[in-house]
Structures are given as C-alpha cells and as structure tokens.
Scaffold this motif. Structure first.
Motif, PDB file in Angstrom:
ATOM      1  N   PRO A   1     -24.129 -18.594   8.062  1.00 39.14           N
ATOM      2  CA  PRO A   1     -24.157 -19.707   8.564  1.00 39.14           C
ATOM      3  C   PRO A   1     -24.256 -19.699  10.081  1.00 39.14           C
ATOM      4  O   PRO A   1     -24.106 -20.660  10.839  1.00 39.14           O
ATOM      5  CB  PRO A   1     -22.742 -20.239   8.150  1.00 39.14           C
ATOM      6  N   HIS A   2     -24.444 -18.636  10.659  1.00 40.13           N
ATOM      7  CA  HIS A   2     -24.371 -18.277  11.955  1.00 40.13           C
ATOM      8  C   HIS A   2     -25.236 -19.220  13.124  1.00 40.13           C
ATOM      9  O   HIS A   2     -24.842 -19.638  14.025  1.00 40.13           O
ATOM     10  CB  HIS A   2     -24.371 -16.974  12.473  1.00 40.13           C
ATOM     11  N   ASN A   3     -26.382 -19.115  12.408  1.00 39.38           N
ATOM     12  CA  ASN A   3     -27.498 -20.233  13.257  1.00 39.38           C
ATOM     13  C   ASN A   3     -27.438 -21.399  13.203  1.00 39.38           C
ATOM     14  O   ASN A   3     -28.335 -22.146  13.612  1.00 39.38           O
ATOM     15  CB  ASN A   3     -29.093 -19.421  12.851  1.00 39.38           C
ATOM     16  N   SER A   4     -26.343 -22.070  12.488  1.00 36.87           N
ATOM     17  CA  SER A   4     -26.352 -23.607  12.223  1.00 36.87           C
ATOM     18  C   SER A   4     -24.776 -23.726  12.352  1.00 36.87           C
ATOM     19  O   SER A   4     -24.472 -24.848  11.726  1.00 36.87           O
ATOM     20  CB  SER A   4     -26.812 -23.876  10.980  1.00 36.87           C
ATOM     21  N   SER A   5     -23.978 -23.089  12.945  1.00 36.77           N
ATOM     22  CA  SER A   5     -22.467 -23.219  13.028  1.00 36.77           C
ATOM     23  C   SER A   5     -21.950 -23.169  14.284  1.00 36.77           C
ATOM     24  O   SER A   5     -22.742 -22.283  15.047  1.00 36.77           O
ATOM     25  CB  SER A   5     -21.922 -22.350  12.202  1.00 36.77           C
ATOM     26  N   PRO A   6     -20.752 -23.568  14.678  1.00 37.87           N
ATOM     27  CA  PRO A   6     -20.260 -23.321  15.932  1.00 37.87           C
ATOM     28  C   PRO A   6     -19.858 -21.692  15.981  1.00 37.87           C
ATOM     29  O   PRO A   6     -19.477 -21.191  14.848  1.00 37.87           O
ATOM     30  CB  PRO A   6     -18.769 -23.856  16.067  1.00 37.87           C
ATOM     31  N   LEU A   7     -19.841 -21.249  16.990  1.00 38.09           N
ATOM     32  CA  LEU A   7     -19.489 -19.703  17.228  1.00 38.09           C
ATOM     33  C   LEU A   7     -18.411 -19.488  18.223  1.00 38.09           C
ATOM     34  O   LEU A   7     -18.370 -20.292  19.270  1.00 38.09           O
ATOM     35  CB  LEU A   7     -20.787 -18.812  17.760  1.00 38.09           C
ATOM     36  N   GLY A   8     -17.682 -18.445  18.045  1.00 41.54           N
ATOM     37  CA  GLY A   8     -16.703 -18.083  19.169  1.00 41.54           C
ATOM     38  C   GLY A   8     -16.467 -16.791  19.427  1.00 41.54           C
ATOM     39  O   GLY A   8     -16.880 -15.937  18.658  1.00 41.54           O
TER      40      GLY A   8
END
Length: 121
Positions: free
Chosen positions: A28-35
């Motif tokens: 999901p990294h390319n379509s999700s919030p990241l931190g």
C-alpha cells in the motif's frame, strides 16, 4: 515483506542538516500516507512526521516542529525528511512506514533496517 528502504543517515555535528530518503514500492505504500519514526537506544520507537498520499497534508511531533520537513514524490517512489538544526537528542535510527495519520501509528509492523543518525560534537 519489507517494501521500504531508508537511507541518508550519518554522523553530524549539532546545528547541521541532513536529508533522509525513504524509497518505497508496491501497495500500500504507493497509495497510502507515510511516516517517519525513530528509535534511540533503550527507548521505544516514536513518531516523527507523517504525510498524506497526495502530499498536501503533513503532521509533526512537537519536538521536530520548525526544524524538520517531510515531503514525498510518488512518481519516484520516494519520501524525504529534511532535518535542520540537528540536536544530540535527535540521535536515533530513523525508519519509514505506512502510517495512520489520525493516530500517528504505523499501519503495520513490517520494518526495514532504518538509517542511523548521530548528532555529536
């Protein structure tokens, strides 16, 4: 399966700057919030900063406000943490992951190797 790789950490002196990079791939990294999170020796991993998928919304821990800036470039599959005016207490291993922005908690428990930042005179 780890889907992110952190880089850019090194040893610096107090007051100096660094840019960390998180390279990510796949869902999901390319379509999700990241931190960004960090963990100092003997402490729990803690939230540093988070950014929405579009990049138009970000949030920061109080201890890095006005010093750190988070950005992302989805076309490159990269997220960045610009760190200014570094302090010895910023010394830690820095990690990136998918995040729930409202809670500032990681969305999973799959972590990469992290990148070491050491701030010392």
């Amino acid at each position: 399966q780890v889907q992110q790789v952190e880089s850019g950490g090194r040893s610096v002196q107090p007051g100096e700057s660094l840019r960390l990079t998180c390279t990510y791939f796949g869902r999901p990294h390319n379509s999700s919030p990241l931190g960004w999170f960090r963990q100092a020796p003997g402490t729990e991993r803690e939230f540093v900063a988070g950014i929405s998928w579009s990049g138009d919304s970000s949030t920061y821990a109080d201890f890095v406000k006005d010093r750190f800036t988070i950005t992302r470039d989805n076309a490159k599959g990269a997220m960045y943490l610009y760190m200014n005016n570094l302090k010895p207490e910023d010394t830690a291993v820095y990690y990136c992951n998918v995040i729930q922005l409202q809670t500032r908690l990681p969305a999973n428990n799959v972590w990469g190797q992290g990148t070491q930042v050491t701030v010392s005179s």
